[in-house]
Design a protein around this motif. Sequence first.
Motif, PDB file in Angstrom:
ATOM      1  N   LYS A  74      51.266  11.254  43.397  1.00 21.82           N
ATOM      2  CA  LYS A  74      52.140  10.611  44.371  1.00 21.82           C
ATOM      3  C   LYS A  74      53.099   9.669  43.656  1.00 21.82           C
ATOM      4  O   LYS A  74      52.690   8.690  43.039  1.00 21.82           O
ATOM      5  CB  LYS A  74      51.301   9.844  45.390  1.00 21.82           C
ATOM      6  N   GLU A  75      54.390  10.006  43.701  1.00 21.18           N
ATOM      7  CA  GLU A  75      55.414   9.172  43.065  1.00 21.18           C
ATOM      8  C   GLU A  75      55.701   7.940  43.908  1.00 21.18           C
ATOM      9  O   GLU A  75      55.836   6.836  43.405  1.00 21.18           O
ATOM     10  CB  GLU A  75      56.679   9.994  42.857  1.00 21.18           C
ATOM     11  N   ASN A  76      55.840   8.140  45.220  1.00 19.37           N
ATOM     12  CA  ASN A  76      56.030   7.060  46.187  1.00 19.37           C
ATOM     13  C   ASN A  76      55.615   7.594  47.556  1.00 19.37           C
ATOM     14  O   ASN A  76      55.017   8.669  47.654  1.00 19.37           O
ATOM     15  CB  ASN A  76      57.480   6.539  46.182  1.00 19.37           C
ATOM     16  N   ASP A  77      55.936   6.875  48.606  1.00 14.24           N
ATOM     17  CA  ASP A  77      55.499   7.277  49.941  1.00 14.24           C
ATOM     18  C   ASP A  77      56.142   8.579  50.405  1.00 14.24           C
ATOM     19  O   ASP A  77      55.649   9.206  51.354  1.00 14.24           O
ATOM     20  CB  ASP A  77      55.824   6.169  50.963  1.00 14.24           C
ATOM     21  N   TYR A  78      57.229   8.989  49.749  1.00 10.61           N
ATOM     22  CA  TYR A  78      57.965  10.159  50.218  1.00 10.61           C
ATOM     23  C   TYR A  78      58.056  11.288  49.187  1.00 10.61           C
ATOM     24  O   TYR A  78      58.624  12.333  49.469  1.00 10.61           O
ATOM     25  CB  TYR A  78      59.395   9.748  50.630  1.00 10.61           C
ATOM     26  N   MET A  79      57.499  11.083  47.995  1.00 13.21           N
ATOM     27  CA  MET A  79      57.658  12.083  46.942  1.00 13.21           C
ATOM     28  C   MET A  79      56.353  12.354  46.205  1.00 13.21           C
ATOM     29  O   MET A  79      55.581  11.443  45.932  1.00 13.21           O
ATOM     30  CB  MET A  79      58.727  11.647  45.938  1.00 13.21           C
ATOM     31  N   ILE A  80      56.139  13.645  45.881  1.00 12.91           N
ATOM     32  CA  ILE A  80      54.985  14.083  45.102  1.00 12.91           C
ATOM     33  C   ILE A  80      55.500  14.854  43.882  1.00 12.91           C
ATOM     34  O   ILE A  80      56.397  15.683  43.997  1.00 12.91           O
ATOM     35  CB  ILE A  80      54.063  14.995  45.931  1.00 12.91           C
ATOM     36  N   ILE A  81      54.924  14.561  42.729  1.00 12.02           N
ATOM     37  CA  ILE A  81      55.223  15.291  41.495  1.00 12.02           C
ATOM     38  C   ILE A  81      54.085  16.288  41.249  1.00 12.02           C
ATOM     39  O   ILE A  81      52.908  15.949  41.400  1.00 12.02           O
ATOM     40  CB  ILE A  81      55.313  14.337  40.290  1.00 12.02           C
ATOM     41  N   PHE A  82      54.424  17.530  40.887  1.00 11.79           N
ATOM     42  CA  PHE A  82      53.375  18.491  40.552  1.00 11.79           C
ATOM     43  C   PHE A  82      53.624  19.069  39.157  1.00 11.79           C
ATOM     44  O   PHE A  82      54.766  19.192  38.712  1.00 11.79           O
ATOM     45  CB  PHE A  82      53.285  19.622  41.588  1.00 11.79           C
ATOM     46  N   LYS A  83      52.538  19.438  38.484  1.00 10.90           N
ATOM     47  CA  LYS A  83      52.655  20.060  37.168  1.00 10.90           C
ATOM     48  C   LYS A  83      51.352  20.759  36.810  1.00 10.90           C
ATOM     49  O   LYS A  83      50.272  20.399  37.287  1.00 10.90           O
ATOM     50  CB  LYS A  83      53.031  19.032  36.102  1.00 10.90           C
ATOM     51  N   GLY A  84      51.475  21.771  35.977  1.00  6.91           N
ATOM     52  CA  GLY A  84      50.307  22.507  35.540  1.00  6.91           C
ATOM     53  C   GLY A  84      50.652  23.391  34.357  1.00  6.91           C
ATOM     54  O   GLY A  84      51.818  23.717  34.136  1.00  6.91           O
ATOM     55  N   GLU A  85      49.624  23.785  33.589  1.00  2.00           N
ATOM     56  CA  GLU A  85      49.816  24.630  32.411  1.00  2.00           C
ATOM     57  C   GLU A  85      48.851  25.815  32.458  1.00  2.00           C
ATOM     58  O   GLU A  85      47.695  25.663  32.869  1.00  2.00           O
ATOM     59  CB  GLU A  85      49.578  23.830  31.126  1.00  2.00           C
ATOM     60  N   THR A  86      49.319  26.964  32.018  1.00  2.81           N
ATOM     61  CA  THR A  86      48.442  28.128  31.913  1.00  2.81           C
ATOM     62  C   THR A  86      47.574  27.975  30.665  1.00  2.81           C
ATOM     63  O   THR A  86      47.900  27.215  29.745  1.00  2.81           O
ATOM     64  CB  THR A  86      49.243  29.430  31.815  1.00  2.81           C
ATOM     65  N   PHE A  87      46.468  28.713  30.618  1.00  3.88           N
ATOM     66  CA  PHE A  87      45.564  28.627  29.463  1.00  3.88           C
ATOM     67  C   PHE A  87      45.930  29.674  28.414  1.00  3.88           C
ATOM     68  O   PHE A  87      46.193  30.841  28.726  1.00  3.88           O
ATOM     69  CB  PHE A  87      44.111  28.852  29.892  1.00  3.88           C
ATOM     70  N   SER A  88      45.966  29.248  27.172  1.00  2.71           N
ATOM     71  CA  SER A  88      46.147  30.166  26.048  1.00  2.71           C
ATOM     72  C   SER A  88      45.726  29.445  24.775  1.00  2.71           C
ATOM     73  O   SER A  88      45.974  28.248  24.606  1.00  2.71           O
ATOM     74  CB  SER A  88      47.605  30.624  25.933  1.00  2.71           C
ATOM     75  N   LEU A  89      45.090  30.183  23.867  1.00  5.73           N
ATOM     76  CA  LEU A  89      44.712  29.603  22.578  1.00  5.73           C
ATOM     77  C   LEU A  89      45.935  29.367  21.700  1.00  5.73           C
ATOM     78  O   LEU A  89      45.917  28.536  20.798  1.00  5.73           O
ATOM     79  CB  LEU A  89      43.710  30.515  21.861  1.00  5.73           C
ATOM     80  N   LEU A  90      46.991  30.108  21.984  1.00  3.73           N
ATOM     81  CA  LEU A  90      48.244  29.949  21.241  1.00  3.73           C
ATOM     82  C   LEU A  90      49.214  29.112  22.067  1.00  3.73           C
ATOM     83  O   LEU A  90      49.573  29.476  23.193  1.00  3.73           O
ATOM     84  CB  LEU A  90      48.854  31.322  20.943  1.00  3.73           C
ATOM     85  N   LYS A  91      49.634  27.996  21.514  1.00  3.12           N
ATOM     86  CA  LYS A  91      50.514  27.095  22.249  1.00  3.12           C
ATOM     87  C   LYS A  91      51.815  27.776  22.654  1.00  3.12           C
ATOM     88  O   LYS A  91      52.358  27.545  23.733  1.00  3.12           O
ATOM     89  CB  LYS A  91      50.819  25.856  21.406  1.00  3.12           C
ATOM     90  N   GLY A  92      52.312  28.655  21.789  1.00  6.67           N
ATOM     91  CA  GLY A  92      53.570  29.330  22.078  1.00  6.67           C
ATOM     92  C   GLY A  92      53.499  30.259  23.271  1.00  6.67           C
ATOM     93  O   GLY A  92      54.530  30.639  23.836  1.00  6.67           O
TER      94      GLY A  92
END
Length: 321
Positions: free
Chosen positions: A254-272
């Motif tokens: 929750k960024e503030n009362d009116y905004m939400i930030i979302f993020k996520g990463e897929t899984f992999s042994l190789l960063k690239g």
Amino acid sequence: MVQSYQSRQPMKKVGWWHFELSVPKDWDIVAQGQSRDVEIFRLADSFSVRLEVSLEKTPFEKAKSVDELLEAFRKNWEKRLGELKKKEGIEAELKHAFKEDIEVYGHRGALWGFRVGGALMMAAVWYCEKSERSISLTFTPRSPDEKGLFLAILKDSKCHFPTAAERALWSTLLFDIHLPQKYRLVAAKFTALSSYCVFEDPEGPEYLLVGYSGLASVVLDRYKKGIREWFEKNILKESMRSLRIELPKLKYEKENDYMIIFKGETFSLLKGKKKMFMGKIWLDKKIDRILTNGVYTSINRREEAIKILEDLFGQMQKVSI
């Protein structure tokens, strides 16, 4: 004639499928679609569809002359009328009214007036060798005097970009988005509950998401848990998951009362090989809408993704309602 019309009614710039034109301010894009080689979109005023734009991918070596394009357009209309008679028993004769030579954005073309069952229609056809597309615009005038309006639209039509740096205009009902030319529309939906567009950079692959709700005061009566529930059950479910890409599990902050930030990463042994999906969901009380944007890209492009999101966020503040 064009000048007298332009001084009489304000116009606005709209764009879709890398094609831009100026139309009356009360016109909006109400339908769009694509097949393997043809992209179309339609504009309507408050009452009915006024203009259809058809863009057919045509390699330069297979380009038709203006007369051939016009003949193909005429035959297509005859086919449509034949199908209408066969399916619904409605008979309407296609009749020639007038034909004129025109020039659109440096290309030679033809303006054709024709009647369908007595109703006057107008069309313009030309070939753009820069974008390698055969183009037709079909206009439904309210009176013969609106020929000036059609000429004004054609005068400001833009079928290719003079430079590679110029951004393409995409006009939604709520706001305009300007994106680098490399991005192509791969998914879109427009409804009273939710609307979205997903753009792809094929070289990435990289995807950009923009979306918005209908009236938030109505939508949130249905989604009691708030803007996150609306996002997950509409935008996320229908837009990104239709692309057959691996979506990460998202974390919401929750960024503030009116905004939400979302993020996520897929899984992999190789960063690239890792992909990330990040963005924002927010409620704009001034316009009573929920808005969202997002970027799906390689985790190595995190900094670029943040800049893209900031750019999209700024553009989405300039709503057109």
